[in-house]
Design a protein around this motif. Structure first.
Motif, PDB file in Angstrom:
ATOM      1  N   ASP A   4      29.243  83.991  79.123  1.00  0.00           N
ATOM      2  CA  ASP A   4      28.820  84.242  78.059  1.00  0.00           C
ATOM      3  C   ASP A   4      27.294  84.869  78.003  1.00  0.00           C
ATOM      4  N   ASN A   6      26.176  86.884  75.668  1.00  0.00           N
ATOM      5  CA  ASN A   6      25.519  86.780  74.409  1.00  0.00           C
ATOM      6  C   ASN A   6      25.022  85.580  73.859  1.00  0.00           C
ATOM      7  N   LYS A   7      25.040  84.606  74.621  1.00  0.00           N
ATOM      8  CA  LYS A   7      24.612  83.298  74.167  1.00  0.00           C
ATOM      9  C   LYS A   7      23.265  83.159  73.771  1.00  0.00           C
ATOM     10  N   ASN A   8      22.409  83.759  74.369  1.00  0.00           N
ATOM     11  CA  ASN A   8      20.735  83.871  74.159  1.00  0.00           C
ATOM     12  C   ASN A   8      20.531  85.021  73.060  1.00  0.00           C
ATOM     13  N   GLY A   9      21.410  85.802  72.838  1.00  0.00           N
ATOM     14  CA  GLY A   9      21.105  87.042  72.048  1.00  0.00           C
ATOM     15  C   GLY A   9      20.560  88.128  72.636  1.00  0.00           C
ATOM     16  N   ASP A  10      20.224  88.077  73.818  1.00  0.00           N
ATOM     17  CA  ASP A  10      19.770  89.316  74.458  1.00  0.00           C
ATOM     18  C   ASP A  10      20.534  89.788  75.715  1.00  0.00           C
ATOM     19  N   GLY A  11      21.920  89.343  75.828  1.00  0.00           N
ATOM     20  CA  GLY A  11      22.842  90.017  76.703  1.00  0.00           C
ATOM     21  C   GLY A  11      22.489  89.535  78.255  1.00  0.00           C
ATOM     22  N   ASN A  32      22.849  91.362  83.320  1.00  0.00           N
ATOM     23  CA  ASN A  32      23.692  91.567  82.154  1.00  0.00           C
ATOM     24  C   ASN A  32      24.974  91.811  82.670  1.00  0.00           C
ATOM     25  N   ASP A  78      26.808  79.854  81.040  1.00  0.00           N
ATOM     26  CA  ASP A  78      25.728  80.894  80.929  1.00  0.00           C
ATOM     27  C   ASP A  78      24.759  80.930  81.675  1.00  0.00           C
TER      28      ASP A  78
END
Length: 199
Positions: A4, A6-11, A32, A78
């Motif tokens: 995942d 994208n879990k933290n929003g920064d890739g 990433n 993650d």
């Protein structure tokens, strides 16, 4: 592997780097999708640098690459754990780890026992203990004790009393560790020989 990113929003996902042999944690970095793909393709750890805003393969300048042995995803998909064979110091400051620790093999309680035996050997003249007395008597007595314990272990192996067998086995291993110290060696030296044979 379902990661995942994208879990933290920064890739990015955090990546824990662990030595495959010593189990020592060497460093923490981030990946990433592109860094992960390059790591898989090249079998060398590649991170995404948050400060440089680019991919960087660990060791690309120093030659101290991190060769991938295995990659595991955690329970939340993650965080990655990558076990590696390091090709030199991991930290950019020259130390084995980013916590300035020495990356050496540790055998749990047996390593602690080796340290106790070493201490008793060093302080044999001033310390009263069974181990110290063996070192005072010399290598012949120590080797004799290993032989005696080996015979007793074999005898108990032929019987059905597991408790006696385990106790004799413990005595044998204990005296063998003393013999190694008396000869100037340790478990890591034996492991090195076994690793050489394994290849």
């Amino acid at each position: 592997m379902d990661i995942d990113f994208n879990k933290n929003g920064d890739g990015l996902v955090p990546v824990i780097i662990q030595d495959f042999i010593t189990r020592q944690v060497l460093m923490l970095g981030y990946m990433n999708k592109e860094a992960y793909k390059k790591t898989i393709d090249n079998s060398r750890v590649t991170f995404y640098s948050r400060t440089k805003q680019r991919l960087w393969t660990k060791g690309e300048e120093s030659g101290n690459f991190l060769n991938v042995v295995s990659i595991k995803n955690d329970c939340d998909n993650d965080t990655l754990l990558i076990k590696v064979k390091p090709m030199g110091p991991t930290c950019h400051k020259g130390s084995d780890t980013c916590w300035n620790e020495t990356n050496r093999q540790y055998f749990g309680f047996l390593s602690e026992l080796e340290n106790v035996i070493k201490s008793r050997r060093v302080n044999a003249n001033s310390e009263k203990s069974y181990v110290a007395s063996l070192f005072e008597k010399g290598i012949n007595k120590i080797a004799q004790k290993v032989g005696e314990e080996a015979v007793e272990t074999v005898i108990e192996a032929k019987d059905d009393n597991d408790d006696l067998f385990l106790n004799e086995s413990a005595d044998l291993l204990f005296h063998y560790l003393i013999l190694l110290q008396a000869k100037g060696f340790s478990l890591k030296d034996i492991v090195k020989v076994l690793e050489g044979r394994h290849k």
